[in-house]
Design a protein around this motif. Structure first.
Motif, mmCIF file in Angstrom:
data_model
loop_
_atom_site.group_PDB
_atom_site.id
_atom_site.type_symbol
_atom_site.label_atom_id
_atom_site.label_comp_id
_atom_site.label_asym_id
_atom_site.label_seq_id
_atom_site.Cartn_x
_atom_site.Cartn_y
_atom_site.Cartn_z
ATOM 1 N N ASP C 212 -0.668 -10.718 64.116
ATOM 2 C CA ASP C 212 -1.773 -9.891 63.643
ATOM 3 C C ASP C 212 -3.028 -10.709 64.388
ATOM 4 O OD1 ASP C 212 -3.099 -7.749 63.181
ATOM 5 O OD2 ASP C 212 -3.013 -7.871 60.836
ATOM 6 N N TYR C 213 -4.008 -9.779 64.471
ATOM 7 C CA TYR C 213 -5.190 -10.616 65.196
ATOM 8 C C TYR C 213 -6.459 -9.708 64.621
ATOM 9 C CZ TYR C 213 -2.715 -7.511 68.520
ATOM 10 O OH TYR C 213 -1.946 -6.566 69.109
ATOM 11 N N GLU C 376 10.315 -15.826 82.231
ATOM 12 C CA GLU C 376 11.038 -14.605 82.333
ATOM 13 C C GLU C 376 11.601 -14.041 80.884
ATOM 14 O OE1 GLU C 376 14.526 -15.555 85.326
ATOM 15 O OE2 GLU C 376 14.203 -13.261 85.765
ATOM 16 N N GLY C 377 11.656 -12.882 80.624
ATOM 17 C CA GLY C 377 12.054 -12.131 79.571
ATOM 18 C C GLY C 377 11.141 -12.671 78.359
ATOM 19 N N ILE C 378 10.075 -13.360 78.565
ATOM 20 C CA ILE C 378 8.926 -13.518 77.457
ATOM 21 C C ILE C 378 8.120 -12.505 77.373
ATOM 22 C CG2 ILE C 378 7.225 -15.287 76.796
ATOM 23 C CD1 ILE C 378 10.104 -16.449 76.953
ATOM 24 N N GLY C 379 7.634 -12.081 76.226
ATOM 25 C CA GLY C 379 6.763 -11.218 75.705
ATOM 26 C C GLY C 379 6.887 -9.888 76.465
ATOM 27 N N ARG C 380 7.828 -9.361 76.182
ATOM 28 C CA ARG C 380 8.473 -7.904 76.481
ATOM 29 C C ARG C 380 7.739 -6.850 75.754
ATOM 30 N NH1 ARG C 380 12.889 -7.284 79.395
ATOM 31 N NH2 ARG C 380 13.273 -5.261 78.626
ATOM 32 N N LEU C 381 7.116 -6.071 76.759
ATOM 33 C CA LEU C 381 6.493 -4.915 76.440
ATOM 34 C C LEU C 381 7.264 -3.567 77.068
ATOM 35 C CD1 LEU C 381 3.827 -3.347 75.356
ATOM 36 C CD2 LEU C 381 3.025 -3.426 77.886
ATOM 37 N N TRP C 508 -4.599 -4.787 73.966
ATOM 38 C CA TRP C 508 -4.705 -5.389 72.861
ATOM 39 C C TRP C 508 -3.785 -4.866 72.038
ATOM 40 C CZ3 TRP C 508 -5.524 -10.111 72.630
ATOM 41 C CH2 TRP C 508 -6.962 -10.767 73.210
ATOM 42 N N PRO C 509 -3.934 -3.583 71.355
ATOM 43 C CA PRO C 509 -2.923 -3.217 70.430
ATOM 44 C C PRO C 509 -1.431 -3.373 70.734
ATOM 45 C CG PRO C 509 -4.653 -1.514 70.799
ATOM 46 C CD PRO C 509 -4.778 -2.583 71.931
ATOM 47 N N SER C 510 -0.937 -3.132 71.896
ATOM 48 C CA SER C 510 0.271 -3.444 72.064
ATOM 49 C C SER C 510 0.816 -5.105 71.933
ATOM 50 C CB SER C 510 0.826 -2.812 73.298
ATOM 51 O OG SER C 510 -0.256 -3.339 74.372
ATOM 52 N N LEU C 511 -0.116 -5.752 72.006
ATOM 53 C CA LEU C 511 0.350 -7.423 72.171
ATOM 54 C C LEU C 511 1.103 -7.754 70.974
ATOM 55 C CD1 LEU C 511 -0.421 -9.927 73.320
ATOM 56 C CD2 LEU C 511 -2.275 -10.361 71.744
ATOM 57 N N ARG C 512 0.907 -6.894 69.766
ATOM 58 C CA ARG C 512 1.793 -7.275 68.636
ATOM 59 C C ARG C 512 3.243 -7.248 68.955
ATOM 60 N NH1 ARG C 512 1.924 -3.894 63.354
ATOM 61 N NH2 ARG C 512 3.000 -5.500 61.774
ATOM 62 N N TYR C 513 3.419 -6.218 69.540
ATOM 63 C CA TYR C 513 5.034 -5.941 69.971
ATOM 64 C C TYR C 513 5.329 -7.000 70.995
ATOM 65 C CZ TYR C 513 3.952 -2.103 67.226
ATOM 66 O OH TYR C 513 3.473 -1.249 66.217
ATOM 67 N N MET C 514 4.286 -7.692 71.953
ATOM 68 C CA MET C 514 4.815 -8.531 72.740
ATOM 69 C C MET C 514 5.113 -9.704 72.062
ATOM 70 S SD MET C 514 2.367 -7.924 75.958
ATOM 71 C CE MET C 514 1.363 -6.468 76.164
ATOM 72 N N LEU C 515 4.444 -10.235 71.335
ATOM 73 C CA LEU C 515 4.375 -11.587 70.568
ATOM 74 C C LEU C 515 5.681 -11.578 69.523
ATOM 75 C CD1 LEU C 515 0.915 -12.271 69.310
ATOM 76 C CD2 LEU C 515 2.119 -13.447 70.928
#
Lengths: 669, 260, 571, 182, 312
Positions: C212-213, C376-381, C508-515
């Motif tokens: 969360d941020y 590669e494969g990191i932080g998938r959106l 920003w809001p989708s960052l949570r899903y990337m992390l």
């Protein structure tokens, strides 16, 4: 003389035990402490002369059974074990005096004292028994008394732990009994002396050894027979855990040595290889499982599995040496194993006592609820730290010395051994290396999460230092850790003699402040020099910083922890689980870790719905593949057997008659 | 706050200040060739931070002076603050300031850091670093260039001298501003200046029109058209030619041309 | 302004909305040929937005709150949707919120992308989106008083600095992890984030279970400033300082929003110069991001080399605008500087050098042994998450969506320039990085094209008529994605309401899903992969339903001490 | 790795010598606003245009002074002052070494005398501004005498003008010389 | 027990390594700057940094205990002890009673124990994660370093570092292939233990803000920086002193020692040059993928064992 001292010691324990039940609570705890303490002193007094002059003392006492005399033999090995038991018993007696009153007031202190004293007495008797029948009797008595200690808390955890313990202990005893019966069948006597002189065909000897190895291995907590250990030890009161982990499991090792080396003469090489192999595997897996634990006592219990493994590596090398006719190697291996046995007994009981002290203040076994105790319980912390350093084989403490000898024995095995050994020994050394590196990690975590940082719970924040009897108990063991480490050049020859009495050949291990594995050319070690230099070298940075002390403002203590500018929060300090998580990931297959990353992306439409529950969950194989089927099997067996329970007393009479007939048949046959 | 307790805890403010002065002087001596900098962005627009990065990277390389950006305020000798000190950054900035060992130098960086800059009076800023923590060196600029950054550090460490000084001018008796280009008719001049600004912006337009005026005022006999052609040939810039031709057109349309 | 009916684009959407919600559409107005504002009844708001969003390939651009009580007695909320179906246009759904209840139905449960916008409206105006699942503060700092709403016209003077209400953070973080987790605080003062933002990673060891941020550390209150102290022409300089990296795109977006509202046609040469500078800014920004990406994975050599090369783009900016950053180039109606031969030549030379250098550096970067492993494969959106949250720029293009304002809604000079569109399906950090590197070379081509084809003529128009209360959108494709500005002009040569929404705000809001599901060591590179710009995002501020249980720690005392030492001994 | 090393050897050392050698900014660089108080007519155009309020003017009618102030610490170097200045008194220079140790050094001030209103005798307009307006009128072709006659109008404060209802002077407001038409 | 001469040599070499350490790390910084195509600080920068830090205030976070404060001292003492026992200038170890492969490994354990523990003790999140990484790296590297040294000891027939050094000098192990494989395995292990990119897991600046070093300030940080440098030098010495003992003195006369010192410095420069080029041309590994390369290192060590067993 030693024997009478020993008898007096046992009598004191038994007397204390009886008195403990009879007397009121307060009296009971002191009686137990005093009888235990004096018993331990007498035990030490009994064993030291034997260890020094090396002559076995024997006696036979007539017993009620014509086929088995109660014969006692206090040889070097037995004396060594008695000494180990007594060293610990002394500390535990002092510690326990305060501990039980604080923790168990009104909850049956008398009964606990009774079982504690009987437990110690039975262990003493096991190691000096020179007769299979009595050996089994005391062995069983030891299991029973310890069972009652395990279930003492009477909560679900303790009862289920006790059940598993009971199951496996008796399965083990059963195997040992069969082994002895096989020997009895061959020799017609339960006397160990007869067993020693018997010549057995190799297959029979092997069967006997395997039975005894598995049986005693179960008691020792060797993988895969360890499953009871991490449950039972934590369930018991802490000073009892110290005994369980400190000595009782060593009785298993003692049994293996007794049967494998003393009675059967380590006839075949593969016995030793098996012991070595199981030892190496136990050492690595034990510590790996320890790392996943949050419960401080379970963590320590798993470390017992690891250390039993290390001891078995030494014993295995010793047995290989005997079998391969390399007495120097044999002595060195046994020496390393026995040295580690003593050391582990000392530091593990120290750690359990430390854990007990901490638990008595924080009222939780979960390390996540401790923290910050370094300031609040400084002496306990110091004692625990010494124990932790010792178990991590950190120079110049005792654990290091014995591991160093274990490495050396593996090295010599690899250098001079058979081709099989030349491959196995280096790999065992690697496993030992992994185990000690992981042990460092594990104890950094155990000490760090328990004592460092800020208190993580209210009881932890309110903790105070424990009373002096407990501190003396821990201090005594901590002193032993230091003495057996720095004093290695003095201690080593004594243990070497014990090993030599089994391995048949004396090697030089110490000379003039230096210890070495038989030959200084192979490698040498001087813990006193190391200690002196370490202390001296610590002066270098002190001088460096001291030179500028005048130029610096005074230190500022108690600044807020730096949390990247945000308000620091207790949840930001590292947790027990989090610290070891990389290992869980890297050794995923060993833990059977499964990742749980469910519903992460389905989560977007139904706003903040479920997301990964956790990174991974540990599911240990042993529970799934060993314990569960075993439990199910026994239960099923029990259900099957219920038909025997007819409820009619005539049927029971019938059973008795049948049993008598079978016994007669065996006796005649 | 317990920063510098040795100083605050017991001493009176007066001796506290003296002691702090002494400590800072020693500090400056100690860190002359080794400076650890902790960066606080207290609500800047990023441009300052980019320029700080630029100062760290090869072309400007402040590491040659021993200046190093450190990840933790505990290591810091110098705290470099950018941004107008927003409300939300007050606590983090105070924490960072507190976390650094005493004594320490604080540098306010950029217009926002120095005074709040364009945001100086807004409801969600405090208006400059020195409203919250004491500042020792100010580096103005929006953003300061890396060279200005290096200069600021050198100044703070006492290696270079300060160039900017407070000045106060008092109007002298008889001070008067003369009108430039008096020979060019006023209306034409305004029209040309406007057209030049429309075509090339205020700065280049002014430069072009100044050149144009000079050409107009030059009296070397040649007709103005030729002078302009010469000028354009020298410059060899088609766009300039386009603009100058426009100006010529305006001239041609009539001197007093005030039409738009 | 009247827009001729036949030139209008997006009439299909309006018709579809009228058909679906016949009685709810109250009004329709056209700001430009491709900007329509449809007023709907309050009750129909969520459905109207959802219809356009999911039914007609609309993407949420921005939610604008406005206090129009002086104009029509109501508050208003505007949901700006970028329609990217067959007709490319902007459709703005507007609803009036009565000042007595101050409530309107939340769109977020139907279109998650509206969450930040609605939280912000809640913060700044005190309007209550009924049914908003996340009612925490977004923009305003924790120590801001609860019932003071900065952007209300009658709330306060823009200079009012209310007393601090709490001496510690009170923001409640959401952690959906079911197992025990440790908190890793990343920021606001973390070495890798050159700007403040607080990321709270809930980790198990190294694994991020949830994140969360708390952003908006940089909230300064610009929108209020633009409505009060500044004239409408000064706001271009303010917009330059929304962000130090992509300030110019903001400036252009702002200027074009006013130009759109007033119907000003920017001279073609000015549009071309704007285009060149926009691309210069993209060059700089992408080089910066590539450099930082190297930095965050510990490849400092790459970082240093990219920054060495980046100096050329800085030199370019200094050459063309007089400053390495904050270009200060725009005025309403045109630009302030021309490009003469000298600059033209040097620009060509510099971008030529850049092309060569960056080609080599990218080659080095991609052949660095463990670089790919890190990206590669990191932080998938995931594609669907991207669809739900309307991210913009390389972030959304890395997840397989074709969104680029330059192509969808050409502005400045882009209508006549071939712009390549780079879209990848990897959904990971690598895709975003590769897209940036490809766009870099595109930008070089665009600059060259613009220099070759720069039209003659003036760079500035003057003498337009200023009409109060007109409003329109201005938009640009910043290096990080779509920047969008909504300006309404007021009396007195000042803005009535200005809403600027930076690219990062939507990312920003989708960052949570990337992390989630990555490790702590990947967090910096993931955050960097959306090339976030905190200061852009944070120009304004969030209020939460929090407990007043803040413990008082001696910061007051600390501050007093600091103030006393303002007489710095060095002076 | 070899590509990298090749690049390193190809590039060598790119660090500039600054501050050991001067580092000139580009000629159009927007650096320190160079202010020439002698050319300033204190008309306040710059202070109105300044988006950051770095420039400010304070009129002290009691003392008959107007103080112009520039704060380098607040300046955002946008060049608006330069753009609007009618006399070229302020222009952005390529100077960037502006750091100071003392906040006070960030300020540049200039003090101008005010001319008093001919009617009410209240100081209201800088003397230099009036002189400049008259000079412009002369330049725009007005005869000297006529220009001097108009000085009376210029030196009348707005309040008095309104009172006196002088119709034609409205367009000669002192603040709008830039667009002034004679 | 060591004689007076040996003790003097041991103290001398430990002191020399201690004094050399900041120069070595300064060398790394300069090299790094050159690869970045910039001027960089001078070779002496780390001396200046350490000297400066020694004069700075010490700030101790709340909750941090004696472990936090004692760690730099313990670390330096232990590293110095290792430095005393290594064969640096001579083929034999000056302190045979400590210069032993297993002792060496256990001393590294001591370093790791306190380094990690101080990370937890500081109470800082990043320090905690760094501590966890440090300990994990230890577990990953232990097999490599142990097996490599074990095989080396087998080749020399002794676990004494001095004996191994002598044996590698004369190539008397009987298996050249094994010796080469051991050399590579040790080189790899040494590189990892030096804590350089891509293996600077515990102190990863961008990920963990210096990990366990985060909370240190003033003299503590000065000692730690020094120790980090010393650790690198000591690790490099393991490689060049024990496994590449060319130029080392067989007997301890002044002249031979002088030549040995020159050879040692030359070798050290080479090692740091190679290490510097490697660390500056790669990105940091992802922590969880580090085990892949450490297993590769273990593979090399195993290969050495196999070569030894078959006597190649």
């Amino acid at each position: 003389m030693p024997l009478s001292l020993l008898a007096l010691s046992v009598a004191l324990y038994v007397g204390g035990a009886v008195a403990s039940v009879v007397l009121p609570e307060r009296g009971a705890s002191w009686t137990v402490a005093i009888t235990g303490g004096f018993g331990a002193l007498l035990g030490i007094a009994a064993s030291v002369p034997v260890l020094i002059d090396g002559h076995a003392v024997t006696a036979a006492i007539a017993g009620p059974f014509p086929f088995a005399h109660f014969s006692v033999r206090l040889d070097a090995l037995a004396a060594f074990m008695v000494l180990t038991i007594s060293l610990l018993a002394a500390a535990i007696a002092v510690f326990g005096a305060a501990y039980v009153e604080e923790e168990y007031a009104g909850r049956g202190i008398g009964a606990m004292g009774f079982f504690m004293n009987l437990f110690i007495a039975s262990m003493m008797l096991v190691v000096v028994s020179d007769d299979a029948m009595w050996f089994i009797v005391f062995f069983e008595m030891m299991s029973l008394t310890s069972y009652f200690l395990v279930v003492f808390e009477q909560d679900d955890e303790a009862i289920s732990a006790g059940w598993i313990y009971f199951l496996i202990a008796h399965a083990g005893t059963m195997l040992v009994l069969i082994a002895f019966l096989l020997l009895f069948a061959r020799t017609g006597s339960f006397d160990f002396a007869t067993f020693r002189s018997a010549t057995l065909p190799a297959p029979v000897a092997s069967v006997i050894f395997v039975l005894a190895f598995v049986g005693f291995g179960a008691k020792a907590g060797m993988i895969p027979l360890h499953i009871w250990l991490p449950r039972a030890h934590p369930a018991a009161p802490s000073h009892a855990s110290a005994l369980l982990s400190g000595v009782m499991i060593k009785i298993g090792v003692f049994g293996i040595v007794k049967v494998g080396v003393d009675l059967l003469g380590a006839a075949t090489v593969w016995w030793g290889v098996a012991v070595l192999g199981f030892g190496a595997i136990s050492s690595v897996l034990g510590v790996i499982y320890a790392l996943a634990e949050h419960d401080i006592k379970r963590l320590l219990a798993y470390h017992s599995v690891e250390n039993i493994g290390i001891i078995l590596i030494g014993v295995g090398i010793g047995m290989i040496g005997i079998a391969a006719g390399q007495p120097a190697l044999a002595t060195l291996g046994l020496f390393a194993g026995l040295y580690h046995l003593l050391n582990h007994a000392v530091f593990k009981s120290l750690l359990f006592l430390g854990a007990g002290a901490v638990i008595s203040r924080t009222h939780s076994k979960d390390m996540g609820r401790m923290g910050g105790l370094l300031h609040l319980m400084p002496w306990t912390a110091l004692a625990f730290l010494i124990g932790a350093l010792a178990i991590c084989a950190v120079p110049p403490l005792n654990g290091f010395v014995s591991e160093w000898f274990t490495y050396q024995s593996l090295f010599i095995a690899a250098l001079h051994g058979s081709s099989l050994l030349r491959l196995v020994a280096p790999l065992s050394a690697v496993m030992l290396g992994i185990a000690s590196a992981l042990a460092v990690m594990c104890f950094v975590k155990a000490f760090g999460v328990t004592f460092s940082g800020e208190p993580r719970s209210e009881p932890a924040a309110a903790a105070t230092e424990v009373g002096w009897p407990m501190l003396i108990g821990m201090g005594w063991l901590a002193a032993c850790c230091v003495m057996f480490g720095i004093g290695a050049p003095i201690v080593a020859p004594v243990i070497r003699d014990v090993a030599a009495s089994l391995g048949g050949h004396g090697i030089e291990v110490a000379n003039n402040f230096v210890v070495f594995p038989g030959d200084t050319g192979i490698g040498e070690l001087s813990t006193p020099l190391m200690a002196v230099l370490l202390i001296g070298l610590a002066g270098v940075p002190l001088v460096i910083t001291g030179l500028f002390a005048g130029r610096r403002p005074k230190p500022r203590i108690g600044a807020e922890v730096w949390a990247c500018g945000y308000a620091p929060d207790a949840r930001m300090s590292v947790s027990a689980g989090g610290f070891a998580e990389p290992i869980k990931v890297l050794f995923r297959p060993l833990y059977g870790v499964r990742s749980w990353a469910d519903g992460c992306f389905a989560a977007t439409r139904p706003w903040f719905a479920t997301i990964p529950a956790s990174a991974g969950r540990t599911e240990q194989y042993w529970d799934r593949w060993l314990l569960a089927p075993l439990g199910r099997g026994v239960q099923a067996l029990g259900e099957q057997m219920q038909f025997l329970q007819g409820g009619d007393f005539r049927i029971y009479c019938l059973y008795i008659v049948a049993a008598l007939i079978v016994l007669l048949a065996v006796a005649i046959g | 706050m317990n920063a510098a307790q040795p100083v605050t805890a017991t001493a009176s403010p007066e001796s506290e200040r003296e002691q702090a002065t002494r400590l800072k002087r020693t500090l400056l001596h100690d860190i002359r060739r080794s400076v650890y900098v902790f960066r606080i962005d207290s609500g800047g627009c990023n441009a300052c931070d980019i320029e700080i990065f630029a100062a760290l990277t090869p072309v400007f390389d402040v590491e040659r002076f021993g200046i190093k950006v450190v990840p933790s305020p505990r290591h810091a000798d110098v705290i470099l603050c950018t941004g107008a000190m927003t409300r939300a950054m007050r606590l983090p900035a105070l924490r960072a300031f507190d976390a650094a060992p005493d004594p320490k130098i604080v540098i306010a960086y950029g217009a926002c850091g120095c005074t709040g800059g364009i945001f100086h009076d807004l409801y969600c800023v405090w208006g400059g670093i020195d409203k919250i923590i004491p500042v020792d060196v100010y580096i103005p600029g929006c953003p300061p260039t890396p060279a200005a950054t290096i200069y600021g550090f050198a100044l703070g460490l006492g290696l270079l001298d300060q160039k900017l000084k407070a000045t106060h001018h008092v109007e002298a008796e008889g001070e008067q501003v003369t009108v430039t280009h008096p020979r060019i008719p006023y209306g034409l001049r305004i029209a040309l200046e406007r057209e030049a600004r429309r075509m090339a912006g205020y700065r280049q337009g002014r430069e072009i029109v100044e050149n144009f005026f000079i050409l107009m005022e030059q009296d070397d006999g040649a007709p103005i058209r030729e002078r302009i052609a010469d000028f354009l040939a020298r410059e060899n810039d088609p766009r300039l030619a386009e603009i100058v031709h426009r100006l010529e057109e305006i001239c041609a349309r009539g001197n007093g041309g005030t039409d738009q | 302004m009247s827009v001729s009916t036949e030139s209008r684009r997006g009439t299909g959407y309006v018709a579809a909305l009228r058909q679906k919600l016949p009685s709810s559409v109250l009004d329709e107005s056209w700001q430009t040929a491709e900007q329509a504002t449809i007023t709907v009844t309050r009750e129909a708001l969520p459905e109207a937005v959802e219809t356009l969003y999911y039914g007609h390939n609309g993407w949420m651009s921005v939610v604008v709150g406005s206090d129009e009580r002086l104009l029509n007695g109501h508050f208003a909320v505007y949901y700006v949707l970028s329609m990217e179906g067959s007709e490319k246009s902007y459709v703005v759904v507007r609803a009036l919120v009565p000042p007595d209840t101050m409530e309107f139905p939340s769109v977020t449960p139907k279109v998650p992308a509206a969450v930040w916008g609605e939280r912000e409206v809640r913060d700044m105006f005190g309007l209550r989106p009924v049914g908003l699942p996340d009612e925490r503060r977004l923009v305003l700092p924790d120590d801001w008083p609860d019932d003071l709403y900065p952007l209300r016209k009658d709330a306060m003077d823009y200079r009012l600095r209310p007393e601090v209400t709490t001496e510690t953070e009170t923001y409640k973080f959401i952690n959906a992890a079911k197992s025990e987790t440790t908190v890793v605080p990343l920021g606001p003062l973390h070495i890798t984030s050159d700007e403040p933002g607080h990321f709270r990673l809930f980790v198990d060891g190294e694994d991020i279970i949830d994140a969360d941020y708390r952003l908006f550390y940089v909230h300064r209150g610009m929108e209020k400033l633009a409505e009060t102290r500044m004239g409408y022409n000064d706001v271009t300089f303010l917009a330059d300082r929304i962000c130090g990296i992509c300030g110019f795109t903001h400036s252009v977006a702002y200027a074009s929003s006013v130009e759109n509202a007033l119907g000003i046609n920017v001279p073609p040469r000015a549009a071309t110069i704007r285009t060149i500078l926009l691309e210069v800014e993209r060059l700089h920004s992408h080089l910066l991001n590539l450099g930082l990406a190297c930095h965050f994975v510990g490849f400092d050599t790459g970082f240093m080399h990219f920054f060495r090369v980046r100096e050329k783009s800085m030199e370019l900016a200094e050459l063309l605008t007089g400053s390495r950053k904050t270009y200060a180039l725009n005025l309403i109606g045109g630009v302030r500087r021309d490009i003469l031969a000298e600059q033209n030549l040097r620009t060509r030379q510099l971008i030529g050098e850049l092309r060569g250098e960056v080609t080599r550096l990218l080659d080095i970067l991609l052949s660095t042994p463990n670089m790919r492993q890190r990206l590669e494969g990191i932080g998938r959106l995931e594609k669907q998450v991207a669809r739900d949250y309307s991210p913009v720029g390389p972030t959304v293009r890395g997840s397989g969506h074709h969104r680029d304002v330059r192509i969808d809604h050409p502005y400045a000079g882009y209508g006549s320039i071939p712009v390549g569109q780079h879209v990848m399906d990897g959904c990971d950090v690598l895709s975003r990085t590769l897209i940036r590197s490809q766009e870099f070379f595109d930008s070089i081509t665009i600059i060259e094209h613009c220099l070759d084809n720069a039209p003659p003529g003036p760079v500035l128009v003057e003498g337009f008529t200023y009409t109060p209360h007109r409003f329109a959108l201005g938009y640009t494709e910043a290096p990080r994605g779509e920047d969008i500005h909504w300006s309404m002009l007021g009396d007195n040569q000042k803005l009535y309401r200005w809403r600027c929404r930076a690219a990062s705000y939507n990312n920003w809001p989708s960052l949570r899903y990337m992390l989630r599901g990555n490790t702590v060591s990947d967090a910096p590179i993931i955050v960097a992969s959306i090339d976030p710009c905190y200061s852009c995002t944070d120009r304004v501020t969030v209020v939460d339903v929090r407990k007043r249980d803040a413990t008082v720690i001696p910061y007051k005392e600390m501050e007093r001490y600091c103030r006393e030492r303002t007489n710095s001994p060095l002076k | 790795m070899f590509k990298l090393l090749k690049e390193v050897f190809r590039t060598g050392n790119v660090t500039v010598r600054y501050p050991f050698a001067p580092l000139p900014a580009s000629p159009n660089f927007r650096g320190k606003p160079q202010y020439d108080p002698e050319r300033c007519i204190a008309c306040a155009a710059c202070t109105i245009a300044c988006p950051a309020n770095a420039l400010s003017m304070e009129t002290d009618t009691a003392a008959g002074k107007r103080t112009w102030q520039l704060c380098f610490g607040r300046c955002v170097f946008c060049g608006r002052c330069e753009e609007v200045c009618p006399t070229g008194a302020i222009a952005l220079s390529p100077e960037y070494e502006l750091a100071v140790m003392d906040r006070a050094d960030l300020y540049q001030t200039a003090e101008f005398r005010l001319a008093s209103c001919r009617v009410c005798d209240t100081p209201f307009v800088p003397k230099k501004e009036v002189d400049y307006v008259i000079a412009l009128l002369v330049h725009a072709g007005l005869p000297e005498a006529e220009a001097e006659r108009r000085r009376a109008v210029v030196e009348t404060c707005p309040a008095c003008k309104r009172k006196n209802d002088v119709p034609r002077v409205g367009s000669l407001g002192p603040l709008h010389q830039m667009g002034m038409i004679p | 027990m060591p004689g007076f001469g040996q003790l003097a040599l041991a103290i001398g070499q430990a002191a020399a390594l201690l004094l050399l350490a900041p120069l070595a790390s300064g060398f790394c910084r300069v090299l790094r700057a050159k690869i970045h195509t910039r001027t960089g600080p001078g070779f002496l920068q780390d001396y200046r940094d350490i000297l400066k830090l020694l004069k700075r205030q010490e700030v101790v976070p709340k909750g941090a205990g004696i472990i936090f404060r004692a760690m730099p001292f313990i670390l330096m003492a232990t590293l110095l002890l290792i430095a005393m026992a290594l064969p640096v200038l001579t083929l034999a170890s000056p302190l045979d009673a400590i210069g032993n492969v297993f002792t060496f490994i256990c001393l590294l354990g001591l370093v790791r124990f306190f380094f990690s523990l101080s990370g937890i003790d500081s109470g800082n999140t990043f320090a905690g994660i760094g501590a966890s990484r440090e300990a994990t790296m230890g577990a990953l590297m232990e097999p490599v370093i142990l097996l490599a040294l074990f095989v080396a000891a087998l080749l020399a027939g002794s676990t004494s570092l001095g004996q191994i050094s002598t044996s590698f000098r004369s190539l008397s192990g009987g298996s050249i292939a094994a010796e080469i494989a051991v050399l590579f395995a040790v080189a790899f292990a040494v590189f990892v233990e030096m804590g350089k990119v891509p293996y600077d897991m515990a102190e990863a600046e961008q990920e963990l803000q210096d990990g366990p070093l985060t909370e240190y300030s003033g003299p503590g940080l000065a000692l730690l920086k020094w120790c980090v440098g010393l650790r690198q030098v000591v690790m490099a010495t393991i490689l060049i002193g024990v496994f590449l003992p060319y130029g080392a003195a067989a007997s301890a006369s002044f002249e031979t020692l002088l030549w040995a010192a020159l050879a040692f410095v030359a070798k050290l420069v080479c090692v740091f040059l190679i290490v510097g080029v490697i660390e500056n041309s790669v990105a940091r590994n992802r922590f969880f993928l580090t085990s892949r390369s450490t297993w590769a290192g273990f593979g090399i060590a195993t290969l050495a064992l196999v070569f030894y067993l078959v006597g190649l």
